[in-house]
Design a protein around this motif. Structure first.
Motif, PDB file in Angstrom:
ATOM      1  N   ASN A 358      22.828  46.192  64.701  1.00 44.16           N
ATOM      2  CA  ASN A 358      22.999  47.296  63.766  1.00 44.16           C
ATOM      3  C   ASN A 358      22.922  46.738  62.353  1.00 44.16           C
ATOM      4  OD1 ASN A 358      23.438  49.165  65.850  1.00 44.16           O
ATOM      5  ND2 ASN A 358      25.632  48.701  65.917  1.00 44.16           N
ATOM      6  N   SER A 359      22.077  47.313  61.537  1.00 47.36           N
ATOM      7  CA  SER A 359      21.909  46.761  60.195  1.00 47.36           C
ATOM      8  C   SER A 359      21.500  47.852  59.211  1.00 47.36           C
ATOM      9  CB  SER A 359      20.857  45.646  60.204  1.00 47.36           C
ATOM     10  OG  SER A 359      20.773  45.028  58.939  1.00 47.36           O
ATOM     11  N   GLU A 360      21.903  47.653  57.975  1.00 50.08           N
ATOM     12  CA  GLU A 360      21.539  48.560  56.891  1.00 50.08           C
ATOM     13  C   GLU A 360      21.254  47.715  55.660  1.00 50.08           C
ATOM     14  OE1 GLU A 360      23.346  52.432  54.471  1.00 50.08           O
ATOM     15  OE2 GLU A 360      24.343  51.685  56.285  1.00 50.08           O
ATOM     16  N   LEU A 361      20.128  47.996  55.018  1.00 54.96           N
ATOM     17  CA  LEU A 361      19.736  47.212  53.857  1.00 54.96           C
ATOM     18  C   LEU A 361      20.835  47.215  52.794  1.00 54.96           C
ATOM     19  CD1 LEU A 361      15.943  48.088  53.372  1.00 54.96           C
ATOM     20  CD2 LEU A 361      16.945  45.924  54.121  1.00 54.96           C
ATOM     21  N   GLY A 362      21.163  46.023  52.324  1.00 57.38           N
ATOM     22  CA  GLY A 362      22.185  45.879  51.297  1.00 57.38           C
ATOM     23  C   GLY A 362      23.603  45.863  51.816  1.00 57.38           C
ATOM     24  N   LYS A 363      23.779  46.072  53.135  1.00 53.89           N
ATOM     25  CA  LYS A 363      25.140  46.156  53.683  1.00 53.89           C
ATOM     26  C   LYS A 363      25.373  45.197  54.848  1.00 53.89           C
ATOM     27  CE  LYS A 363      25.967  50.927  52.255  1.00 53.89           C
ATOM     28  NZ  LYS A 363      26.396  52.287  52.697  1.00 53.89           N
ATOM     29  N   GLY A 364      24.437  44.305  55.106  1.00 51.23           N
ATOM     30  CA  GLY A 364      24.636  43.308  56.149  1.00 51.23           C
ATOM     31  C   GLY A 364      24.206  43.767  57.525  1.00 51.23           C
ATOM     32  N   SER A 365      24.473  42.910  58.503  1.00 49.53           N
ATOM     33  CA  SER A 365      24.048  43.159  59.889  1.00 49.53           C
ATOM     34  C   SER A 365      25.178  42.823  60.851  1.00 49.53           C
ATOM     35  CB  SER A 365      22.822  42.302  60.239  1.00 49.53           C
ATOM     36  OG  SER A 365      21.772  42.497  59.316  1.00 49.53           O
ATOM     37  N   VAL A 366      25.145  43.472  61.997  1.00 49.85           N
ATOM     38  CA  VAL A 366      26.089  43.184  63.075  1.00 49.85           C
ATOM     39  C   VAL A 366      25.299  43.021  64.369  1.00 49.85           C
ATOM     40  CG1 VAL A 366      28.124  43.919  64.361  1.00 49.85           C
ATOM     41  CG2 VAL A 366      27.863  44.589  61.952  1.00 49.85           C
ATOM     42  N   PHE A 367      25.422  41.859  65.002  1.00 45.83           N
ATOM     43  CA  PHE A 367      24.828  41.627  66.310  1.00 45.83           C
ATOM     44  C   PHE A 367      25.932  41.729  67.350  1.00 45.83           C
ATOM     45  CE2 PHE A 367      21.619  40.038  63.557  1.00 45.83           C
ATOM     46  CZ  PHE A 367      20.424  40.142  64.245  1.00 45.83           C
ATOM     47  N   ILE A 368      25.720  42.591  68.339  1.00 46.22           N
ATOM     48  CA  ILE A 368      26.741  42.887  69.344  1.00 46.22           C
ATOM     49  C   ILE A 368      26.264  42.392  70.711  1.00 46.22           C
ATOM     50  CG2 ILE A 368      28.164  44.679  70.405  1.00 46.22           C
ATOM     51  CD1 ILE A 368      27.508  46.430  67.944  1.00 46.22           C
ATOM     52  N   VAL A 369      27.008  41.451  71.265  1.00 47.10           N
ATOM     53  CA  VAL A 369      26.673  40.869  72.561  1.00 47.10           C
ATOM     54  C   VAL A 369      27.679  41.345  73.596  1.00 47.10           C
ATOM     55  CG1 VAL A 369      26.413  38.726  73.853  1.00 47.10           C
ATOM     56  CG2 VAL A 369      25.669  38.829  71.467  1.00 47.10           C
ATOM     57  N   SER A 370      27.196  41.853  74.690  1.00 49.13           N
ATOM     58  CA  SER A 370      28.054  42.287  75.797  1.00 49.13           C
ATOM     59  C   SER A 370      27.761  41.412  77.004  1.00 49.13           C
ATOM     60  CB  SER A 370      27.795  43.743  76.124  1.00 49.13           C
ATOM     61  OG  SER A 370      28.548  44.153  77.239  1.00 49.13           O
ATOM     62  N   LEU A 371      28.778  40.722  77.528  1.00 45.76           N
ATOM     63  CA  LEU A 371      28.611  39.808  78.656  1.00 45.76           C
ATOM     64  C   LEU A 371      29.562  40.203  79.792  1.00 45.76           C
ATOM     65  CD1 LEU A 371      28.469  36.449  76.696  1.00 45.76           C
ATOM     66  CD2 LEU A 371      26.549  37.522  77.888  1.00 45.76           C
ATOM     67  N   PRO A 372      29.065  40.200  81.021  1.00 42.59           N
ATOM     68  CA  PRO A 372      29.960  40.501  82.145  1.00 42.59           C
ATOM     69  C   PRO A 372      30.981  39.375  82.344  1.00 42.59           C
ATOM     70  CG  PRO A 372      27.825  39.777  82.953  1.00 42.59           C
ATOM     71  CD  PRO A 372      27.696  39.902  81.475  1.00 42.59           C
ATOM     72  N   ILE A 373      32.190  39.757  82.688  1.00 43.97           N
ATOM     73  CA  ILE A 373      33.236  38.763  82.880  1.00 43.97           C
ATOM     74  C   ILE A 373      32.948  37.904  84.120  1.00 43.97           C
ATOM     75  CG2 ILE A 373      35.684  38.467  83.411  1.00 43.97           C
ATOM     76  CD1 ILE A 373      36.219  40.918  81.665  1.00 43.97           C
TER      77      ILE A 373
END
Length: 375
Positions: A358-373
């Motif tokens: 998820n990212s927006e210009l000028g506001k940074g980015s978030v990378f979201i990783v989902s891993l099974p336990i």
């Protein structure tokens, strides 16, 4: 009878009618094709599993398992080494041939078959098979070449890295400030090139199916702290703050995975966040999966979520759709080879997980990783 020259090819004819099998077998054998037969879908699948052929002529309407189901299993469940075209044989009153094509069949012919049409369609699909085999072989040779090349490149790069380290340590004599500066630049460039070669080698190991993962219990909390500590020296010159935000309710934080590959994954993602962020912070969040709706699933409690957020320039919307494709470079002036995020995705998929950005210009980015336990 068509006066064509003899052709080669192994063809499997699947039909529950002995008369139809005899007719088609006679026509094709006279053209030089090698014919095997099966009287039902179960027998056909067993033969394909034991000895793949070049073409399947498949009757749609058969008792027990019809041609639709056979097509679906060939295309969806069977791990065949090469692509096998499917020619459906259907009666004139069969209404839904399109369903068979949608399931993965390549063409169809209606009963009663004519000699010329049957031979033309068989030749056409065998040409398709030959073209696809050639394409796959060229791709395999190219990947094998790149894999060997990258493997061979590592040796001189590692040797150069060690020599440059000795120079920097003064083991080979005192260097002038100008020489010291030049050696530092050379060392940095060599390290970047070695990192790219290593990444490329890992990518081709995944794509060639030569990557073996060693699954074991991995404490994500400990691993993320370790990676953050290793990358802190890269953040300090920029004045970046690395925040660790671990949810106390994320217990246990242990998953089943390959620790080395997970270390590579988070080193890449956190390293990217630091590289593309000039000021502000990089935040690493470990969340209890029940508190996150990022990956809606019926078994959300079986997953644990890691978020890597930065205060960098953000990623244009046009680039977000291709972030995880191979050799897709961003428009940023310090974008790399375009393999890092692709390799990250392959590692996550090998762990049966997911990644989104998820990212927006000028506001940074978030990378979201989902891993099974658990695997």
């Amino acid at each position: 009878m068509s006066s064509q020259t003899s052709h080669s090819g192994n063809i499997l004819v699947v039909d529950d009618s002995p008369d139809n099998v005899f007719l088609i077998k006679t026509i094709l054998e006279e053209e030089g094709y090698i014919i095997n037969t099966a009287e039902n879908g179960f027998s056909a699948l067993a033969q394909l599993q034991a000895l793949p052929c070049d073409l399947v002529l498949l009757d749609l309407m058969m008792p027990g398992m019809d041609g639709y189901e056979v097509t679906r299993r060939i295309r969806g469940e069977m791990q065949l080494p090469q692509y096998i075209p499917i020619l459906l044989i259907t009666a004139h009153d069969t209404p839904n041939v399109a369903r068979g094509l949608d399931l993965g069949a390549d063409d169809f012919i209606r009963k009663p078959v004519t000699v010329d049409e049957l031979l033309a369609r068989v030749r056409s699909l065998l040409r398709l098979k030959h073209s696809m085999d050639e394409r796959d072989e060229i791709a395999r040779q190219r990947e094998d070449f790149v894999s060997r090349l990258t493997h061979d490149l590592r040796t001189p790069l590692v040797a150069a890295d060690r020599m440059l380290t000795l120079f920097q340590q003064g083991a080979l004599g005192t260097l002038s400030p100008q020489m010291q500066e030049a050696i530092v630049i050379m060392g940095r460039s060599n390290s970047n090139l070695l990192s790219m070669v290593n990444t490329l080698l890992e990518v081709y190991r995944f794509e060639a199916g030569r990557k073996t993962l060693a699954f074991q219990p991995v404490d994500l909390s400990r691993l993320l702290k370790e990676v953050a500590g290793e990358l802190t020296p890269l953040a300090q010159p920029k004045g970046l703050v690395i925040n660790l935000d671990f949810d106390d309710t994320a217990n246990p934080s242990t998953i089943t995975g390959d620790r080395l590959e997970l270390h590579r994954l988070f080193t890449n993602l956190i390293g990217n966040a630091i590289k593309f962020t000039e000021s502000g912070s990089v935040s690493i969040r470990l969340k209890n999966p029940t508190l996150s709706n990022s990956f809606p699933t019926d078994k959300i409690t079986d997953y644990i979520t890691v978020e890597i957020a930065d205060t960098g320039p953000g990623i244009p919307a046009t680039e977000q759709t291709i972030l995880f494709e191979r050799f897709r470079q961003g428009s940023h002036k310090i974008s790399g080879s375009g393999l890092g995020l692709y390799l990250s995705r392959r590692i996550i998929e090998a762990h049966h997980g997911k990644i989104i950005a998820n990212s927006e210009l000028g506001k940074g980015s978030v990378f979201i990783v989902s891993l099974p336990i658990k695997q």
